[in-house]
Design a protein around this motif. Structure first.
Motif, mmCIF file in Angstrom:
data_model
loop_
_atom_site.group_PDB
_atom_site.id
_atom_site.type_symbol
_atom_site.label_atom_id
_atom_site.label_comp_id
_atom_site.label_asym_id
_atom_site.label_seq_id
_atom_site.Cartn_x
_atom_site.Cartn_y
_atom_site.Cartn_z
ATOM 1 N N VAL A 1 4.625 13.870 15.228
ATOM 2 C CA VAL A 1 5.167 13.903 14.395
ATOM 3 C C VAL A 1 3.923 15.173 13.353
ATOM 4 C CG1 VAL A 1 4.162 12.150 12.406
ATOM 5 C CG2 VAL A 1 5.656 11.293 14.274
ATOM 6 N N ASP B 1 -3.097 11.324 6.411
ATOM 7 C CA ASP B 1 -4.361 11.234 5.221
ATOM 8 C C ASP B 1 -5.330 12.554 5.490
ATOM 9 O OD1 ASP B 1 -3.693 8.575 5.511
ATOM 10 O OD2 ASP B 1 -5.869 7.969 6.964
ATOM 11 N N ARG C 1 -7.003 -0.682 13.984
ATOM 12 C CA ARG C 1 -5.904 -0.232 13.259
ATOM 13 C C ARG C 1 -6.010 0.366 11.371
ATOM 14 N NH1 ARG C 1 -3.732 -2.850 15.699
ATOM 15 N NH2 ARG C 1 -2.742 -4.317 14.695
ATOM 16 N N GLY D 1 -5.250 6.956 9.062
ATOM 17 C CA GLY D 1 -4.039 6.829 9.752
ATOM 18 C C GLY D 1 -2.630 7.777 9.886
ATOM 19 N N ASP D 2 -2.773 8.525 9.475
ATOM 20 C CA ASP D 2 -1.431 9.168 10.095
ATOM 21 C C ASP D 2 -1.404 10.205 9.638
ATOM 22 O OD1 ASP D 2 -0.446 8.623 6.587
ATOM 23 O OD2 ASP D 2 1.166 7.379 7.485
ATOM 24 N N ALA D 3 -0.461 10.970 9.747
ATOM 25 C CA ALA D 3 -0.387 12.186 9.222
ATOM 26 C C ALA D 3 -0.772 12.689 8.427
ATOM 27 C CB ALA D 3 1.457 13.586 9.966
ATOM 28 N N ALA E 1 -4.169 3.082 8.378
ATOM 29 C CA ALA E 1 -3.220 2.285 8.723
ATOM 30 C C ALA E 1 -2.036 1.285 8.012
ATOM 31 C CB ALA E 1 -2.771 2.071 10.149
ATOM 32 N N LEU F 1 -4.477 9.078 16.127
ATOM 33 C CA LEU F 1 -3.848 7.908 15.802
ATOM 34 C C LEU F 1 -2.601 7.075 15.636
ATOM 35 C CD1 LEU F 1 -3.895 11.755 13.614
ATOM 36 C CD2 LEU F 1 -5.143 9.731 12.650
ATOM 37 N N THR F 2 -1.499 6.868 14.481
ATOM 38 C CA THR F 2 -0.814 5.873 14.647
ATOM 39 C C THR F 2 0.343 6.666 14.767
ATOM 40 O OG1 THR F 2 -0.317 5.308 12.028
ATOM 41 C CG2 THR F 2 -2.197 3.734 13.627
ATOM 42 N N VAL F 3 0.000 7.500 14.643
ATOM 43 C CA VAL F 3 1.192 8.879 15.055
ATOM 44 C C VAL F 3 1.603 9.660 16.394
ATOM 45 C CG1 VAL F 3 2.267 8.235 12.362
ATOM 46 C CG2 VAL F 3 0.600 9.851 13.835
#
Length: 295
Positions: free
Chosen positions: A52, A22, A232, A18-20, A235, A46-48
């Motif tokens: 980030v 995770d 995704r 997902g993001d940071a 996410a 990732l999605t970021v």
């Protein structure tokens, strides 16, 4: 005997999907101890963005592309026996064979290593309701070109279908790729990143099906084969859509990264009930959110 966490070594750390946030607690603690932190930047995203991640981890990240990891791995491993070095991978660190090679190189140099695992697409596909133990061999679908249109992966799909097993199709990612002209001229100019969509994968699959019929073969996959498109995964804006292969050609799942599942035919009743939460209406190609509501 396992090595203590304060022992200087190479860490291969999974970041999840997902993001940071995770990353695991153990992984984050290791990152914050390391003198150099590399972010593998070609097998997944990732999605970021990098900024980030750097803010959350409290460390500057060094982007590592395919060329550096596969051809200049010694730069990553330099001094890892006297100071901690981290190699961050989206998903799980051992989801790609190139990362196993990094471990073998470290061992050859006498550098201790530790793998800190995390969720990967290989296990997270269970979010659609298909049971993981009913998956067969995973395949990769690459972007076709005018002169290169491989179909060999389809043999594995057919073998899985014949055994009643689902097939997870990992879709192509083109990052830091050179055009043929720039490659020939030795120019370090790169094409914009490209990420294969479920639509593109389905269209190529349908062409393979048509090619098999033209050769007088009976394909194990048809236009009406039940498939699942995912985008995704992990996410907050994760998308899932279940429908025929033909419907996968037009379903809109949004941005990357995307994956496609070709079902094995016979479904367990619980699998069928779960997939019904994400079914694409006959008159609509809109995806379902992960809670089953139309978006």
């Amino acid at each position: 005997m396992s090595l203590p966490l304060d022992f200087d070594m190479l860490y291969l750390i999974g970041l999840g999907l997902g993001d940071a946030k995770d990353i695991t607690v153990k992984g984050l603690e290791a990152v914050r101890r390391c003198s150099r932190v590399y972010l593998e930047a070609y097998t997944s995203v990732l999605t970021v963005g990098q900024e980030v991640l750097e803010e959350f981890y409290g460390r500057k990240l060094i982007l590592a592309d395919r060329e550096e990891v596969e051809q200049e791995a010694d730069n990553i491993l330099k001094d890892a026996d006297v100071s901690d070095v981290a190699f961050l991978v989206v998903g799980d660190p051992l989801g790609a064979t190139t990362h196993s090679d990094l471990i073998l190189r470290a061992r050859a140099l006498g550098i201790p290593y530790r793998v800190i695992h995390n969720a990967s697409i290989m296990s997270a596909v269970g979010c659609c309701g298909l049971q993981l133990y009913k998956f067969g061999e995973t395949v990769s679908i690459v972007f076709w070109t005018d002169t290169w249109r491989p179909e060999s992966f389809f043999d594995k799909v057919q073998k899985n279908r014949q055994s009643g097993l689902h097939t997870l199709c990992l879709l192509d990612i083109k990052v830091k790729e050179q055009s043929l002209e720039n490659l020939i001229r030795g120019r370090k100019l790169y094409e914009p990143p490209r990420y294969m969509t479920v639509n593109q994968a389905a269209q190529q699959l349908l062409e393979v099906v048509q090619n098999q019929r033209a050769r007088g073969e009976e394909p194990a996959v048809t236009e009406e084969t039940l498939c699942v498109g995912l985008a995704r995964v992990g996410a907050e804006d994760q998308k899932i859509a279940a429908g025929t292969l033909r419907q996968m050609c037009t379903v809109d799942l949004g941005g990357p990264l995307q994956s496609l599942i070709i079902t094995g035919g016979s479904l367990h009743p619980l699998e069928a009930e779960m997939l019904s939460l994400f079914s694409v209406p006959e008159t609509d190609s809109g995806p379902q959110s992960s809670n089953g509501l139309c978006t």
